[in-house]
Design a protein around this motif. Sequence first.
Motif, short mmCIF file in Angstrom:
data_model
loop_
_atom_site.label_atom_id
_atom_site.label_comp_id
_atom_site.label_asym_id
_atom_site.label_seq_id
_atom_site.Cartn_x
_atom_site.Cartn_y
_atom_site.Cartn_z
N SER A 1 5.89 18.60 -8.02
CA SER A 1 7.19 17.95 -8.14
C SER A 1 7.49 17.20 -6.84
O SER A 1 6.73 17.27 -5.87
CB SER A 1 8.27 19.00 -8.40
OG SER A 1 8.38 19.83 -7.27
N ALA A 2 8.60 16.48 -6.86
CA ALA A 2 8.94 15.64 -5.70
C ALA A 2 9.00 16.43 -4.40
O ALA A 2 8.62 15.94 -3.34
CB ALA A 2 10.28 14.95 -5.96
N GLY A 3 9.44 17.69 -4.49
CA GLY A 3 9.55 18.52 -3.30
C GLY A 3 8.22 18.87 -2.65
O GLY A 3 8.16 19.23 -1.47
N ASP A 4 7.13 18.79 -3.42
CA ASP A 4 5.80 19.13 -2.90
C ASP A 4 5.10 17.92 -2.30
O ASP A 4 3.97 18.04 -1.83
CB ASP A 4 4.89 19.65 -4.02
CG ASP A 4 5.54 20.80 -4.76
OD1 ASP A 4 6.12 21.65 -4.08
OD2 ASP A 4 5.45 20.83 -6.00
N VAL B 1 0.86 -1.18 0.00
CA VAL B 1 0.00 0.00 0.00
C VAL B 1 0.90 1.23 0.00
O VAL B 1 1.87 1.29 0.76
CB VAL B 1 -0.91 0.03 1.25
CG1 VAL B 1 -1.63 1.35 1.37
CG2 VAL B 1 -1.91 -1.12 1.23
N ALA B 2 0.59 2.21 -0.87
CA ALA B 2 1.38 3.44 -0.90
C ALA B 2 0.50 4.62 -0.53
O ALA B 2 -0.70 4.61 -0.81
CB ALA B 2 1.99 3.64 -2.28
N ILE B 3 1.10 5.59 0.13
CA ILE B 3 0.37 6.80 0.52
C ILE B 3 1.13 8.00 -0.01
O ILE B 3 2.34 8.12 0.19
CB ILE B 3 0.24 6.89 2.06
CG1 ILE B 3 -0.44 5.63 2.60
CG2 ILE B 3 -0.56 8.13 2.45
CD1 ILE B 3 -0.39 5.49 4.10
N CYS B 4 0.40 8.85 -0.73
CA CYS B 4 1.02 9.99 -1.39
C CYS B 4 0.30 11.25 -0.93
O CYS B 4 -0.88 11.43 -1.21
CB CYS B 4 0.91 9.81 -2.90
SG CYS B 4 1.51 11.20 -3.82
N ALA B 5 1.01 12.12 -0.20
CA ALA B 5 0.38 13.32 0.34
C ALA B 5 1.01 14.56 -0.25
O ALA B 5 2.21 14.56 -0.55
CB ALA B 5 0.54 13.35 1.85
N GLU B 6 0.20 15.59 -0.42
CA GLU B 6 0.76 16.86 -0.83
C GLU B 6 1.22 17.55 0.45
O GLU B 6 0.41 17.85 1.33
CB GLU B 6 -0.31 17.69 -1.54
CG GLU B 6 0.30 18.81 -2.32
CD GLU B 6 -0.74 19.68 -3.01
OE1 GLU B 6 -1.87 19.20 -3.24
OE2 GLU B 6 -0.43 20.84 -3.28
N ASN B 7 2.53 17.73 0.57
CA ASN B 7 3.08 18.27 1.80
C ASN B 7 4.43 18.92 1.50
O ASN B 7 5.37 18.25 1.12
CB ASN B 7 3.26 17.12 2.81
CG ASN B 7 3.71 17.61 4.17
OD1 ASN B 7 3.90 18.80 4.38
ND2 ASN B 7 3.87 16.69 5.10
N ARG C 1 9.84 5.26 3.87
CA ARG C 1 9.61 6.54 3.21
C ARG C 1 10.31 6.51 1.86
O ARG C 1 11.38 5.94 1.75
CB ARG C 1 10.19 7.67 4.05
CG ARG C 1 9.44 7.86 5.34
CD ARG C 1 9.79 9.14 6.05
NE ARG C 1 9.10 9.18 7.32
CZ ARG C 1 7.81 9.48 7.44
NH1 ARG C 1 7.11 9.81 6.35
NH2 ARG C 1 7.21 9.46 8.60
N ILE C 2 9.67 7.11 0.88
CA ILE C 2 10.30 7.18 -0.43
C ILE C 2 10.88 8.58 -0.58
O ILE C 2 10.14 9.56 -0.64
CB ILE C 2 9.28 6.83 -1.53
CG1 ILE C 2 8.88 5.35 -1.34
CG2 ILE C 2 9.85 7.08 -2.92
CD1 ILE C 2 7.74 4.89 -2.17
N GLY C 3 12.19 8.64 -0.55
CA GLY C 3 12.90 9.93 -0.54
C GLY C 3 12.82 10.65 -1.88
O GLY C 3 12.39 10.08 -2.88
N ASP C 4 13.27 11.89 -1.89
CA ASP C 4 13.16 12.74 -3.08
C ASP C 4 13.83 12.13 -4.32
O ASP C 4 13.26 12.14 -5.41
CB ASP C 4 13.76 14.12 -2.80
CG ASP C 4 12.72 15.04 -2.17
OD1 ASP C 4 11.57 14.58 -2.00
OD2 ASP C 4 13.05 16.19 -1.84
N THR C 5 15.03 11.58 -4.14
CA THR C 5 15.77 11.04 -5.29
C THR C 5 14.99 9.89 -5.94
O THR C 5 14.84 9.85 -7.16
CB THR C 5 17.15 10.49 -4.83
OG1 THR C 5 17.39 10.92 -3.50
CG2 THR C 5 18.24 10.90 -5.75
N GLU C 6 14.50 8.98 -5.09
CA GLU C 6 13.76 7.85 -5.61
C GLU C 6 12.44 8.32 -6.23
O GLU C 6 12.00 7.80 -7.26
CB GLU C 6 13.49 6.85 -4.48
CG GLU C 6 13.03 5.50 -4.99
CD GLU C 6 12.62 4.56 -3.87
OE1 GLU C 6 12.92 4.86 -2.69
OE2 GLU C 6 11.98 3.55 -4.18
#
Lengths: 227, 265
Positions: A195-198, A39-45, A215-220
């Motif tokens: 983008s990844a930063g958001d 399960v993956a969770i993707c938040a705008e943060n 956690r899936i970091g920015d690079t990945e």
Amino acid sequence: MNMPFYVAPEQVMKDRADYARKGIARGRSLVAFRFDDGVAICAENTSSTLHKVSEIYDRIAFAGVGKYNEFDQLRIAGVRHADLKGYSFSREDVDARSLANQYAQILGQVFTHEMKPMEVEILVAEIGVDDSGDDDQMFHLLYDGTVVDERNVVVLGGETDSISERLESFESPPTLHEGLRSAVAALAGPDRTLSAGDLEVAALQRGNGRRTFRRIGDTELVELLQD
Amino acid sequence: MNLPIFLPQNDPGPDFAELMRRSGFHREIKFDGVVPVESFRHGTTCVAIRYADGVLLAGDRRATSGNLISHRSIEKVFPADRHSGVAIAGAAGPAVEMVKLFQLQLEHYEKVEGTSLSLEGKANQLGQMIRNNLPAAMQGLAVVPIFAGFDLARGTGRLFEYDVTGGRYEETQHASTGSGSLHAGTVVKLGYTESMNETEVTDLAIRALFEASEEDSATGGPDTIRGIYPIVALITADGYTRVDDAELAERTVALIDSRRPPRAG
């Protein structure tokens, strides 16, 4: 003697619900989905330190939208509940369903008895031991203690309807790459790009050892979001 | 079990032991006198050695109750978290419970706070837990662990010895604990060099435990019949890994062969 004005209970509940909904709509939304490996969770943060998505236990993750201090208090209570339960019984006895019920009790209690309801919506996700993914679960909890058991995808936050419409529908659970691209596009909408930063992305992933949360970091993330 | 929610002024913070106390989990058992040594299980010899890439932890597999062997394959070396481990000697029951609580404490802190404790912080935590065990230690149930880990901030392996009072002593090269520690420690001391690699340090640990098992009745030697070998764990920048039994078997057999006297004729 002063008599309080009579207010119909319907009106009280409606006012409280409106208040909570308004608070939740002020924040950014998040999307959680089942993919072929968990399960993956993707938040705008935009903050990289104040998390919306966190680890609760070996196979359980937490996500919240709305007022940060309120859902963070619930997150910590969840970690405490899970760790105490795992200590006094066994690690396999800690499950998302019982935790979701506990959350529902608290949210419902606060909604009806306190001055103000909690301005939060939370998600408790769990991946099953089984590799098939059939036992994966996502519990979506609303500010008033309503629990919804979701299967493939769930949207938390203010503009859930429009985000849900924009999400691609997959016949079988997509790969992390496909699912994430769809989730990010849906969160962004037609007029923006994220983008990844958001973003804040984390997953409960099988084959990740005992603690499946990562956690899936920015690079990945940059790599995953490329076509 | 309900959801533990506290008022801000009563909040236990990231401390799991304090959380247990405030949630009514702490059941203190009081008794007078000393627990007879043959009535509980005892874990024995463990060593820790620093080497080029990090630190090694190793322990034999025997538990004794007085003069009897009560377990042949007990485990005394545990991961504490991703980058640290603990090896225990002393009363097996309280020791294993202490390790379980210690592991939980580190994980709980990490989840509540969102960051790991520093290696120094972890070592201090364990020291406090040993100090809390002092009354039991005076009644015969002493627990004396070694804590070792890879310090990510400093980029080096570090190891810590303790005494029953919770005193914490950092060692720069090696440490040993338990009934066979004198012999095991001497072997490590004589074979130690600053820049040992993974293979060399593993061989040294196996040899130290082997020699200790020859001199100390409470330390178990390698059991080739049942396939029981010491537990050896390596902690490096990549984390905690346990050396697998097949490799240990091979190295142990090589060691035994080298010790065999040349056949006459």
